[in-house]
Design a protein around this motif. Structure first.
Motif, PDB file in Angstrom:
ATOM      1  N   VAL A  35      41.056  42.425  55.017  1.00 12.50           N
ATOM      2  CA  VAL A  35      41.664  42.826  53.737  1.00 12.50           C
ATOM      3  C   VAL A  35      43.142  42.474  53.757  1.00 12.50           C
ATOM      4  O   VAL A  35      43.850  42.753  54.725  1.00 12.50           O
ATOM      5  N   THR A  36      43.581  41.845  52.678  1.00  8.59           N
ATOM      6  CA  THR A  36      44.995  41.528  52.510  1.00  8.59           C
ATOM      7  C   THR A  36      45.473  42.144  51.193  1.00  8.59           C
ATOM      8  O   THR A  36      44.671  42.580  50.363  1.00  8.59           O
ATOM      9  N   LEU A  37      46.771  42.152  51.009  1.00  7.58           N
ATOM     10  CA  LEU A  37      47.366  42.707  49.790  1.00  7.58           C
ATOM     11  C   LEU A  37      48.060  41.581  49.039  1.00  7.58           C
ATOM     12  O   LEU A  37      48.917  40.884  49.598  1.00  7.58           O
ATOM     13  N   ALA A  38      47.654  41.370  47.789  1.00  3.83           N
ATOM     14  CA  ALA A  38      48.263  40.325  46.954  1.00  3.83           C
ATOM     15  C   ALA A  38      48.501  40.871  45.558  1.00  3.83           C
ATOM     16  O   ALA A  38      47.565  41.364  44.907  1.00  3.83           O
ATOM     17  N   ASN A  39      49.752  40.792  45.111  1.00  4.03           N
ATOM     18  CA  ASN A  39      50.113  41.290  43.771  1.00  4.03           C
ATOM     19  C   ASN A  39      49.676  42.736  43.570  1.00  4.03           C
ATOM     20  O   ASN A  39      49.123  43.108  42.532  1.00  4.03           O
ATOM     21  N   HIS A  40      49.907  43.532  44.612  1.00  2.00           N
ATOM     22  CA  HIS A  40      49.616  44.962  44.580  1.00  2.00           C
ATOM     23  C   HIS A  40      48.115  45.270  44.481  1.00  2.00           C
ATOM     24  O   HIS A  40      47.727  46.368  44.081  1.00  2.00           O
ATOM     25  N   HIS A  41      47.291  44.291  44.806  1.00  2.00           N
ATOM     26  CA  HIS A  41      45.844  44.492  44.789  1.00  2.00           C
ATOM     27  C   HIS A  41      45.261  44.103  46.156  1.00  2.00           C
ATOM     28  O   HIS A  41      45.721  43.147  46.792  1.00  2.00           O
ATOM     29  N   PHE A  42      44.247  44.839  46.558  1.00  6.15           N
ATOM     30  CA  PHE A  42      43.553  44.508  47.802  1.00  6.15           C
ATOM     31  C   PHE A  42      42.628  43.308  47.563  1.00  6.15           C
ATOM     32  O   PHE A  42      41.939  43.234  46.532  1.00  6.15           O
ATOM     33  N   VAL A  43      42.638  42.394  48.517  1.00 13.00           N
ATOM     34  CA  VAL A  43      41.749  41.221  48.467  1.00 13.00           C
ATOM     35  C   VAL A  43      40.882  41.241  49.725  1.00 13.00           C
ATOM     36  O   VAL A  43      41.386  41.302  50.847  1.00 13.00           O
ATOM     37  N   TYR A  85      32.610  29.517  55.554  1.00 10.01           N
ATOM     38  CA  TYR A  85      32.326  30.010  54.212  1.00 10.01           C
ATOM     39  C   TYR A  85      32.998  31.367  54.043  1.00 10.01           C
ATOM     40  O   TYR A  85      32.881  32.235  54.906  1.00 10.01           O
ATOM     41  N   ILE A  86      33.687  31.541  52.938  1.00  3.18           N
ATOM     42  CA  ILE A  86      34.427  32.780  52.686  1.00  3.18           C
ATOM     43  C   ILE A  86      33.982  33.370  51.355  1.00  3.18           C
ATOM     44  O   ILE A  86      34.023  32.691  50.322  1.00  3.18           O
ATOM     45  N   VAL A  87      33.536  34.610  51.405  1.00  5.82           N
ATOM     46  CA  VAL A  87      33.254  35.357  50.181  1.00  5.82           C
ATOM     47  C   VAL A  87      34.499  36.191  49.897  1.00  5.82           C
ATOM     48  O   VAL A  87      34.886  37.029  50.713  1.00  5.82           O
ATOM     49  N   ARG A  88      35.122  35.944  48.749  1.00  4.42           N
ATOM     50  CA  ARG A  88      36.388  36.599  48.431  1.00  4.42           C
ATOM     51  C   ARG A  88      36.223  37.505  47.206  1.00  4.42           C
ATOM     52  O   ARG A  88      35.669  37.105  46.185  1.00  4.42           O
ATOM     53  N   LEU A  89      36.709  38.735  47.363  1.00 11.17           N
ATOM     54  CA  LEU A  89      36.657  39.723  46.275  1.00 11.17           C
ATOM     55  C   LEU A  89      38.080  40.149  45.949  1.00 11.17           C
ATOM     56  O   LEU A  89      38.785  40.703  46.787  1.00 11.17           O
ATOM     57  N   LYS A  90      38.491  39.905  44.691  1.00 10.79           N
ATOM     58  CA  LYS A  90      39.857  40.224  44.272  1.00 10.79           C
ATOM     59  C   LYS A  90      39.924  41.453  43.376  1.00 10.79           C
ATOM     60  O   LYS A  90      40.985  42.056  43.244  1.00 10.79           O
ATOM     61  N   GLN A  91      38.805  41.793  42.743  1.00 13.62           N
ATOM     62  CA  GLN A  91      38.789  42.902  41.800  1.00 13.62           C
ATOM     63  C   GLN A  91      37.920  44.046  42.314  1.00 13.62           C
ATOM     64  O   GLN A  91      36.899  43.814  42.955  1.00 13.62           O
ATOM     65  N   GLU A  92      38.341  45.251  42.040  1.00 15.22           N
ATOM     66  CA  GLU A  92      37.583  46.443  42.435  1.00 15.22           C
ATOM     67  C   GLU A  92      37.334  46.501  43.945  1.00 15.22           C
ATOM     68  O   GLU A  92      36.365  47.109  44.396  1.00 15.22           O
ATOM     69  N   THR A  93      38.219  45.892  44.691  1.00 15.32           N
ATOM     70  CA  THR A  93      38.015  45.834  46.135  1.00 15.32           C
ATOM     71  C   THR A  93      38.031  47.224  46.770  1.00 15.32           C
ATOM     72  O   THR A  93      37.152  47.584  47.557  1.00 15.32           O
ATOM     73  N   LYS A  94      39.019  48.014  46.399  1.00 13.67           N
ATOM     74  CA  LYS A  94      39.134  49.352  46.982  1.00 13.67           C
ATOM     75  C   LYS A  94      37.943  50.220  46.607  1.00 13.67           C
ATOM     76  O   LYS A  94      37.434  50.988  47.438  1.00 13.67           O
ATOM     77  N   ALA A  95      37.467  50.086  45.368  1.00 15.54           N
ATOM     78  CA  ALA A  95      36.312  50.874  44.927  1.00 15.54           C
ATOM     79  C   ALA A  95      35.056  50.512  45.717  1.00 15.54           C
ATOM     80  O   ALA A  95      34.271  51.383  46.115  1.00 15.54           O
ATOM     81  N   VAL A  96      34.877  49.221  45.946  1.00  9.59           N
ATOM     82  CA  VAL A  96      33.708  48.758  46.714  1.00  9.59           C
ATOM     83  C   VAL A  96      33.779  49.255  48.150  1.00  9.59           C
ATOM     84  O   VAL A  96      32.807  49.797  48.693  1.00  9.59           O
ATOM     85  N   LEU A  97      34.942  49.092  48.771  1.00 10.41           N
ATOM     86  CA  LEU A  97      35.096  49.502  50.167  1.00 10.41           C
ATOM     87  C   LEU A  97      34.997  51.019  50.313  1.00 10.41           C
ATOM     88  O   LEU A  97      34.502  51.521  51.324  1.00 10.41           O
ATOM     89  N   SER A  98      35.441  51.737  49.319  1.00  9.87           N
ATOM     90  CA  SER A  98      35.333  53.195  49.361  1.00  9.87           C
ATOM     91  C   SER A  98      33.885  53.631  49.226  1.00  9.87           C
ATOM     92  O   SER A  98      33.424  54.539  49.916  1.00  9.87           O
ATOM     93  N   ASP A  99      33.148  52.966  48.342  1.00 10.76           N
ATOM     94  CA  ASP A  99      31.740  53.317  48.149  1.00 10.76           C
ATOM     95  C   ASP A  99      30.929  53.018  49.416  1.00 10.76           C
ATOM     96  O   ASP A  99      29.987  53.750  49.739  1.00 10.76           O
ATOM     97  N   LEU A 100      31.318  51.967  50.133  1.00 13.75           N
ATOM     98  CA  LEU A 100      30.635  51.616  51.385  1.00 13.75           C
ATOM     99  C   LEU A 100      31.159  52.441  52.564  1.00 13.75           C
ATOM    100  O   LEU A 100      30.707  52.252  53.694  1.00 13.75           O
TER     101      LEU A 100
END
Length: 307
Positions: A35-43, A85-100
């Motif tokens: 997980v990285t931080l870009a433009n105040h969003h988790f990626v 191969y890289i699967v990249r998630l830029k939106q709702e990242t924190k919500a997904v990781l929290s749910d998991l």
């Protein structure tokens, strides 16, 4: 394609209950994600060298969270290695990781979620995801049986061990230079693990090869044993003949008692036969193997006294 690749290919085609598949996704992200931080969003970036595994991660994210993730390909130039191969998630990242249950607030959990530990079906899926993320297994045709799952973190490997113990498998953890591995070594335990995570066809191939290999080894051991016995018999017969020749050249075979002399004469006439066969040819016989062995021992003792 390697045997391990065949196993993973089969696993990526499995259809799994939605809730159980989330446990698989959690393992894939926990062990191969960053997980990285870009433009105040988790990626979130989940990296693999296996295209089928990348597609499965992408599909699982889409099916469970309806998020728009990206599937990227990076070509390795050094030593002509595989693509990454890289699967990249830029939106709702924190919500997904929290749910998991990978994130708790702003903290990351290294251990598997409590909702997974102790749940038989979810642990199966978690182990499947862990194997897809960092697992390898030797081809059963090789000299040793070995299956392992790599992780950078000891806590993750310890969780895998706990899960394996739940199913009666003796997983162990050792440290490697760049991380830790959970491993299984017994052929039966590896076969059981493959069934556990859903790789039934791979397990059948593993068992077929193992049975043929074990049978071949058993035949080789029997042949080696038989050859050793034949060599032992030949060496013993050679010593017997040498002793009989010694007696014959010094005092003559007539000096032997009748029961020893007839054994000596037949042995000289048939230097390569076994003691059992020798006993069947004695004129006053037949004589048992133990009886022949007793008389041969007396002849050897007599020759020893002459030398």
């Amino acid at each position: 394609m390697s045997y391990a690749s065949d196993v993973k290919k089969e696993l990526t085609t499995l259809e799994v209950h939605k809730e159980h598949a989330k446990a698989e996704l959690a393992a894939l992200i926990r062990m191969n994600g960053s997980v990285t931080l870009a433009n105040h969003h988790f990626v979130l970036n989940v990296q693999t060298e296996n295209a089928a595994i990348a597609r499965r991660i992408y599909t699982l994210l889409k099916d469970h969270y309806q998020v728009n993730s990206e599937l990227l390909v990076r070509r390795k130039m050094k030593l002509k290695k595989n693509n990454v191969y890289i699967v990249r998630l830029k939106q709702e990242t924190k919500a997904v990781l929290s749910d998991l249950e990978i994130m708790d607030g702003m903290m990351f959990n290294l251990n598997a979620a409590p909702s997974i530990m102790g749940n038989e079906q979810k642990m199966r899926s978690y182990l499947r995801g862990a194997f897809l993320a960092g697992g390898s297994v030797n081809n059963p045709e090789t000299s040793r049986y070995h299956l392992e799952i790599y992780s950078m973190y000891e806590e993750q490997c310890e969780d895998l061990c706990e899960m394996l113990k739940f199913y009666g498998l003796n997983g162990r953890v050792i440290e490697r230079r760049s991380g830790f591995i959970t491993y299984l070594k017994g052929a039966e335990e590896i076969a059981d693990f493959l069934v556990l995570i859903g790789a039934t066809n791979a397990m059948l191939k593993f068992e077929d090869v193992r049975i043929v290999r074990d049978l071949r080894n058993s035949v080789n051991r029997l042949m080696n044993c038989e050859n050793a016995n034949m060599n032992k018999t030949a060496d013993a017969a050679k010593r017997q003949i040498e002793n009989i020749r010694l007696i014959e050249s010094t005092v003559g075979l007539d000096q032997l008692p009748e029961r020893l002399r007839e054994v000596a004469v037949v042995r000289l006439e048939h230097p390569e036969i076994s003691l059992k066969e020798l006993g069947e040819l004695i004129p006053s016989g037949p004589i048992t193997k133990s009886g022949i062995n007793h008389r041969i021992r007396k002849i050897n003792e007599y020759a020893s006294e002459l030398s």
